[in-house]
Every structure is written in C-alpha cells, then in structure tokens.
Design a protein around this motif. Sequence first.
Motif, PDB file in Angstrom:
ATOM      1  N   LEU A 147       0.809  -1.227   0.000  1.00 50.38           N
ATOM      2  CA  LEU A 147       0.000   0.000   0.000  1.00 50.38           C
ATOM      3  C   LEU A 147       0.840   1.274   0.000  1.00 50.38           C
ATOM      4  CD1 LEU A 147      -2.587  -1.202   2.675  1.00 50.38           C
ATOM      5  CD2 LEU A 147      -2.941  -1.098   0.198  1.00 50.38           C
ATOM      6  N   ASP A 148       2.128   1.149  -0.235  1.00 54.24           N
ATOM      7  CA  ASP A 148       3.020   2.304  -0.197  1.00 54.24           C
ATOM      8  C   ASP A 148       2.921   2.998   1.159  1.00 54.24           C
ATOM      9  OD1 ASP A 148       4.932   4.062  -1.160  1.00 54.24           O
ATOM     10  OD2 ASP A 148       3.456   5.463  -1.956  1.00 54.24           O
ATOM     11  N   GLY A 149       3.113   2.212   2.205  1.00 50.42           N
ATOM     12  CA  GLY A 149       2.945   2.736   3.556  1.00 50.42           C
ATOM     13  C   GLY A 149       4.235   2.848   4.324  1.00 50.42           C
ATOM     14  N   GLU A 150       4.127   3.485   5.479  1.00 50.56           N
ATOM     15  CA  GLU A 150       5.214   3.567   6.444  1.00 50.56           C
ATOM     16  C   GLU A 150       4.659   3.167   7.808  1.00 50.56           C
ATOM     17  OE1 GLU A 150       7.260   7.315   6.353  1.00 50.56           O
ATOM     18  OE2 GLU A 150       7.319   7.382   4.153  1.00 50.56           O
ATOM     19  N   ILE A 151       5.513   2.646   8.661  1.00 48.78           N
ATOM     20  CA  ILE A 151       5.057   2.034   9.904  1.00 48.78           C
ATOM     21  C   ILE A 151       5.386   2.928  11.096  1.00 48.78           C
ATOM     22  CG2 ILE A 151       5.416   0.069  11.456  1.00 48.78           C
ATOM     23  CD1 ILE A 151       5.839  -1.628   8.920  1.00 48.78           C
ATOM     24  N   VAL A 152       4.400   3.040  11.991  1.00 48.76           N
ATOM     25  CA  VAL A 152       4.579   3.754  13.265  1.00 48.76           C
ATOM     26  C   VAL A 152       4.517   2.708  14.376  1.00 48.76           C
ATOM     27  CG1 VAL A 152       3.672   5.519  14.813  1.00 48.76           C
ATOM     28  CG2 VAL A 152       3.494   5.835  12.330  1.00 48.76           C
ATOM     29  N   ARG A 200       3.244  13.199   2.813  1.00 52.67           N
ATOM     30  CA  ARG A 200       4.086  12.713   1.721  1.00 52.67           C
ATOM     31  C   ARG A 200       3.342  11.739   0.807  1.00 52.67           C
ATOM     32  NH1 ARG A 200       7.399   9.810   4.027  1.00 52.67           N
ATOM     33  NH2 ARG A 200       7.213  10.273   6.248  1.00 52.67           N
ATOM     34  N   GLY A 201       2.022  11.653   0.995  1.00 56.52           N
ATOM     35  CA  GLY A 201       1.204  10.840   0.121  1.00 56.52           C
ATOM     36  C   GLY A 201       1.297   9.348   0.372  1.00 56.52           C
ATOM     37  N   ARG A 202       1.714   8.970   1.582  1.00 61.44           N
ATOM     38  CA  ARG A 202       1.864   7.560   1.897  1.00 61.44           C
ATOM     39  C   ARG A 202       0.877   7.159   2.978  1.00 61.44           C
ATOM     40  NH1 ARG A 202       7.880   5.451   1.836  1.00 61.44           N
ATOM     41  NH2 ARG A 202       6.820   3.792   0.670  1.00 61.44           N
ATOM     42  N   ARG A 203       0.746   5.852   3.211  1.00 62.52           N
ATOM     43  CA  ARG A 203      -0.260   5.329   4.144  1.00 62.52           C
ATOM     44  C   ARG A 203       0.373   5.036   5.501  1.00 62.52           C
ATOM     45  NH1 ARG A 203      -5.098   2.046   4.112  1.00 62.52           N
ATOM     46  NH2 ARG A 203      -5.545   2.839   2.038  1.00 62.52           N
ATOM     47  N   PRO A 204      -0.130   5.629   6.577  1.00 62.98           N
ATOM     48  CA  PRO A 204       0.382   5.311   7.916  1.00 62.98           C
ATOM     49  C   PRO A 204      -0.183   3.987   8.415  1.00 62.98           C
ATOM     50  CG  PRO A 204      -1.285   7.039   8.055  1.00 62.98           C
ATOM     51  CD  PRO A 204      -1.118   6.733   6.600  1.00 62.98           C
ATOM     52  N   ILE A 205       0.708   3.144   8.938  1.00 60.85           N
ATOM     53  CA  ILE A 205       0.327   1.832   9.449  1.00 60.85           C
ATOM     54  C   ILE A 205       0.920   1.677  10.843  1.00 60.85           C
ATOM     55  CG2 ILE A 205       0.488  -0.661   9.100  1.00 60.85           C
ATOM     56  CD1 ILE A 205       0.900  -0.066   6.092  1.00 60.85           C
TER      57      ILE A 205
END
Length: 296
Positions: A25-30, A89-94
């Motif tokens: 999903l073009d995401g980044e992880i928290v 930045r147009g990415r999905r937070p996960i």
Amino acid sequence: MPVIAVVGPTGTGKSDLAVELALALDGEIVNTDSMQFYRGMDVGTAKLTPDERRGVPHHLLDILDVREEASVSAFQTAAREAIADIRARGRRPILAGGSGLYVRAALDVLEFPGTDPVVRSRLEAEAERDGIGVLARRLAEADPASASKVHDARRVIRALEVLEVTGRPFSAFMPRREYVEPAVQIGLDMERAALHARLERRVHRMVDAGLVDEVRRLDGEGLREGRTASRALGYSQFLRVLDGESTVEQAGDETIVATRQFARRQVTWFRADPRVHWLDALRPDVVGAALGILEA
C-alpha cells in the motif's frame, strides 16, 4: 484513507504483517510497542532488524534511552505528528504493536491530564507512611468510578493527583472508543495452545540470539534505573541471572510464563474493542485477507 493499525497479542506476527501491508500500500510504519521505543532493546523485544524491515520506513523505534520513562502522552503527540507527516508525503500510515493504551492514544479521542511533581511526591510519601489502603479509601470516597477501575498503588496515586490538580475525576479522562480520524484495526490471534508453543519457541530463540549479553550490556547503560525498561518481559528476569539469583534456564521458564500471561491480558484488551477485525494469524493467506478487509 484510514489509518491502519495491526494489533493483537505478542508473538502473532504483527510486525511482519505490517511490513507486507506497507509494501502493498506504499505505507510507512509507526511503532506502538512501548518496549521497542528503547535503543538497544532488540533481541528481547523481537524488534525487526533493518533487513527484516525490507526498506519500509519505521517511526518511533529507538527513541528512548533505557533510563528514560515511556510516556503515553508524549507518545500520542509524536505518533500523531508521524501520521500527519506520512500522510503529507502521500503515503499510508500503518501502526504496529501490542501496547493497547498506546494504540488507543494514537487512534482515539483521549485527553491526558497534567501532572504536578509536588502533589505526586506528597501522595507517594503518604502511601509510604500510611499504606496505600488509606489512599485507596480516600479515592473511593472522592471518585468511586475511578476507584473501581484502578487496582495498583501507582494508579491510585495518579488518580488522586489528577483529582487534586484538575478538579475532575480520573475516570473523566479514560479513553472513549471514538477515532480522531478514520481508522481500521486488524487483529491477529491464534488458538491458545499454538500461541503458547510459539511464545515458548520465541523465548528460546531470544536466549540463543544473545539475550543474556544484551541484558548485561544494557545493565551497564543504566537499565535498572529505568522505571519502564527494567520491567520489560525477559529483561527483569535475566537481570536476576546477572545477580546470580537465577539460572538462564530458570529465567527462560519465568519469561515464558510471564509472556503467556501478558498475551492473555492483550487478548482481553483488544477483544473488548468491537471495532477490531480479527484474523487467524496462521492462515496462509493472512496478507490477502487483511488487504480484503481494507478494500471492503
């Protein structure tokens, strides 16, 4: 698009699923595992290695020294800033992690009352002098709703501090199941016997991977001084090995029991939230199933 949170008990593969979703999903992880905030606490927290992160950016890992105390309030601010930055930045937070209150702090309407060190110190001195029972009875008279929900000395003191500092009962600050922005929670779980066996194998792998050496190194960096880090699963048990009060085998067995008990509490916490979409962590198509939940 909603924030995604991968939740559930320890040992179910939340970190791995979050990476797979981020890649899809073009995401980044928290990170929402409170013990993975700590630098150097890697083996004992099953923190993903840089290779295992597979190029996916991870936020709020390795942000505290072992001497520092984790704060849900500070985390809430940092997590929401990270979510906003990822979105910008147009990415999905996960979100990924099993520290239930931290997940709620990031996702839900949750207000944190202020603190007053002078009031806190006075209440702690009273508890030391008169016993926590005296303070518990005072809380029951002044704020019975909160008294029915707090069952340890630290939280009794905190509830009385909040009442004195804010004039509002501690229960008024307890979280509501109301998202601050759209979110989807995906829960991973598995049959109890399978989870218990998995947790046992994981503890043995941690020992083989050098948990004793990690605890020894962190002890030299002030692990025992940290009110939060020193209580982490495995670390408190293996500190006793360094002190000669336990063997590695005994500490491993105690860690397995404590981890199973912790997993049970996590299940109770997350199962109480009707908004969580549950998946069997062992199903072979778990990634596809999670993506299906999000598409739906």
